[in-house]
Design an enzyme around this catalytic site. Structure first.
Site, PDB file in Angstrom:
ATOM      1  N   SER A 252      69.006 -10.391  50.333  1.00  0.00           N
ATOM      2  CA  SER A 252      67.624 -10.572  50.751  1.00  0.00           C
ATOM      3  C   SER A 252      66.753 -11.052  49.590  1.00  0.00           C
ATOM      4  CB  SER A 252      67.096  -9.274  51.359  1.00  0.00           C
ATOM      5  OG  SER A 252      65.845  -9.472  51.954  1.00  0.00           O
TER       6      SER A 252
ATOM      7  N   ASP B 214      61.666 -15.527  51.576  1.00  0.00           N
ATOM      8  CA  ASP B 214      62.640 -14.952  50.650  1.00  0.00           C
ATOM      9  C   ASP B 214      63.987 -15.647  50.875  1.00  0.00           C
ATOM     10  OD1 ASP B 214      63.519 -13.810  53.020  1.00  0.00           O
ATOM     11  OD2 ASP B 214      63.711 -11.794  52.215  1.00  0.00           O
TER      12      ASP B 214
ATOM     13  N   ASP C 159      66.950 -15.103  52.132  1.00  0.00           N
ATOM     14  CA  ASP C 159      67.672 -15.102  53.410  1.00  0.00           C
ATOM     15  C   ASP C 159      66.736 -15.325  54.594  1.00  0.00           C
ATOM     16  OD1 ASP C 159      66.562 -12.505  53.250  1.00  0.00           O
ATOM     17  OD2 ASP C 159      68.084 -11.720  54.618  1.00  0.00           O
TER      18      ASP C 159
ATOM     19  N   ASP D  12      64.324 -13.827  56.138  1.00  0.00           N
ATOM     20  CA  ASP D  12      63.861 -12.871  57.146  1.00  0.00           C
ATOM     21  C   ASP D  12      62.418 -12.464  56.836  1.00  0.00           C
ATOM     22  OD1 ASP D  12      64.496 -11.314  54.913  1.00  0.00           O
ATOM     23  OD2 ASP D  12      65.610  -9.805  56.047  1.00  0.00           O
TER      24      ASP D  12
END
Length: 566
Positions: free
Chosen positions: A145, A297, A299, A301
């Site tokens: 993440s 960010d 990834d 999400d």
């Protein structure tokens, strides 16, 4: 010989040790050995996340194989149909992410379990979507993440594309813990078993895009805004730029941060919660006189947003951008007579009260969950079956939101599109998103939300974090910065303390979280991070205006620091 020494010696001399780790192990200091081997890496609020490197307390090919073999054993216990349905696998831009993803696929194949692997990096929400698209039994996402470059991680998903809730995670963890020797596991499948691995193509992406486009409430709004966008070297680059192109928005990419660089070379941090994530985007925004700054960010999400307001750029918090999303979505659903019956919004116990008040203004109920978007996904799944309530929105304070639940995790591409639309919509009224936020303060009260994270690494750090929570639990504060504590909630003991009485706290899984409600309508919460070596302090402070709220926030932060020694 100590447990650390036993584990270290086992790794050093094991015949199956991946050769890349030999030199690293040989050159470890005693402190490094202890941190790498004093425990085994565990699942937290967002799966398994940690530093890359050799050791039982690290993310590496051996600890990932142990987790995947445990997951495979769990799948096999669910029967042949579960094995045939298989697992969707995605990965981000980090060191080893692609290698670990395809190694997971091979190991599943060795266990006669099908898999569907993306051909290149993709956002976490697209992995959630792929689980549903392929009707899989579950999913694996290799990502850390928003963590620094030294980290990687491993998230598991159920058949609805939702991260595993505690009951399911515990069943997998039991299988993982039953494996005694992670170094003995290999992913050598036969050529016939290799046929169980399917590489996913463009069809999944296009269907995801189609669903994202469906969230638009005013697709014909005049799009005379300029957006500066940064994927922070991560997975959002292609999907977000494709979506903005399809919808007709002017998107100016921060080119230096569009390469999938695992070292994040052109950004001080990939975390939208930190100011460094906006440095280069701010430069682009000023040069291009942009209306909006949007960053993801790695990834994709989570997302962050900066708004041009009175000639300056204001970076919103996740609580603020979430409240603006709620205002725009609810106001338009009502205006267009599309608000469903029994509407409900979900957020967490550490999310600001402002969003709840905005939702209530439009007749939308709010249900609280623990931190971790899987709990919001669990709520969505529940009402999908019972039809008691209808989903309108879900979000967390940490820049994660979900507009429509065709994905069951935080979905930054959805959030970016709805914020772009809101920006364009309000511009036609002579307002920007900060103006909208300030109108919300006028209607519902002024709040300042903040988070202070105390980083405490290693074994001693973990003990210190536990002591902070146990000391607070043993002697709860009666006041914070001179303001009386009128109620407290302990999510671990599942008790509420109010007016000298004790009553049960219902509707939540046990979790190490403490929350203190103050007489003036403010609150403070404390919890250990589930993904990093941090103790987190959350503040939602209500004031008569912004200056008053800011002063009270500083006082509350100082008081909690003195109280806990943090």
């Amino acid at each position: 010989m100590s447990l650390v020494e036993e584990r270290y010696e086992k790794w050093v001399h094991h015949p199956n040790l991946d050769p890349r780790y030999k030199d690293v192990l040989a050159n470890m200091s005693e402190e490094e050995k202890n941190d790498a081997f004093y425990t085994t890496i565990e699942f937290g609020t967002a799966g398994m996340r940690g530093l890359l490197g050799p050791g039982t307390n690290r993310i590496n090919i051996h600890t990932i194989r142990k987790a995947t073999q445990g997951y495979a054993n769990y799948i096999k216990k669910n029967g042949e149909e579960a094995c045939k349905a298989g697992v969707a696998i995605g990965y981000d831009n980090r060191h080893m992410s692609r290698e670990l993803a395809f190694d997971c696929a091979d190991l599943l194949a060795k266990n006669n379990i099908a898999s569907f692997v993306y051909d290149s990096l993709r956002p976490t929400p697209m992995l959630s979507f792929a689980v549903r698209y392929n009707h899989c039994f579950g999913g694996i996402m290799i990502t850390a993440s928003h963590n620094p470059k030294e980290y990687n991680g491993y998230k598991l998903y159920d058949n609805k594309g939702c991260q595993l809730v505690p009951a399911l995670a515990d069943a997998v963890i039991n299988e993982v813990n039953a494996i005694e020797d992670e170094l003995a596991i290999d992913a050598n499948c036969t050529e016939e078993q290799k046929k169980l691995v399917t590489v996913m193509g463009d069809d999944v992406d296009q269907d995801y895009y189609k669903h994202v486009l469906s969230i638009q409430l005013n697709p014909d709004v005049k799009k005379d805004i300029k957006i500066v966008f940064s994927p922070e070297h991560g997975t959002a680059n292609i999907p977000v730029r494709d979506i903005f192109k399809m919808t007709g928005y002017t998107c100016i990419p921060v080119e230096e941060q569009c390469t999938p660089d695992p070292d994040f070379s052109c950004t001080p941090t990939p975390n939208p919660e930190q100011p460094g994530a906006y440095e280069l985007a701010l430069k682009y925004a000023k040069e291009n006189d942009a209306d909006l700054i949007l960053v993801c960010d790695p990834d994709a999400d989570r997302m962050g947003v900066g708004v041009k307001h009175n000639g300056e750029y204001v970076v919103m918090t996740g609580n603020q951008s979430g409240s603006v999303e709620i205002e725009y979505i609810c106001s338009q659903l009502v205006a267009q007579h599309k608000m469903p019956e029994h509407p409900v919004m979900f957020n967490t116990v550490v999310t600001s009260d402002l969003g709840e008040k905005v939702a209530a203004d439009y007749g939308v109920e709010t249900e609280k969950t623990l931190t971790g978007f899987k709990f919001i996904g669990e709520k969505v799944a529940k009402y999908e079956v019972t039809h008691e309530k209808n989903y309108v929105f879900g979000y967390e304070e940490s820049y994660g939101s979900l507009v429509k639940p065709f994905v069951r995790d935080k979905d930054a591409p959805q959030a970016l599109l709805i914020l772009a639309e809101a920006c364009a919509f309000y511009k036609q009224q002579g307002k920007d998103l900060v103006d909208v936020l300030e109108e919300l303060y006028q209607r519902h009260g002024t709040y300042e939300e903040s988070q202070v994270a105390l980083t405490l690494s290693g074994e001693e750090g973990a003990k210190r974090i536990q002591k902070i929570l146990s000391d607070l639990r043993a002697e709860a504060p009666k006041e914070i910065a001179g303001v009386k504590v009128v109620k407290s909630e302990d999510f671990q003991t599942q008790k509420i303390y109010e007016n000298g009485e004790e009553k049960p706290l219902e509707g939540f899984t046990k979790s190490n979280v403490l929350k203190y409600f103050l007489e003036d309508g403010s609150w403070v919460a404390v919890r250990p991070s589930g993904t990093e070596p941090k103790c987190k302090f959350y503040y939602c402070i209500k004031g008569t205006d912004k200056a008053d709220a800011h002063k009270k926030t500083e006082m509350a932060q100082k008081a909690m620091s003195e109280l806990t020694g943090a």
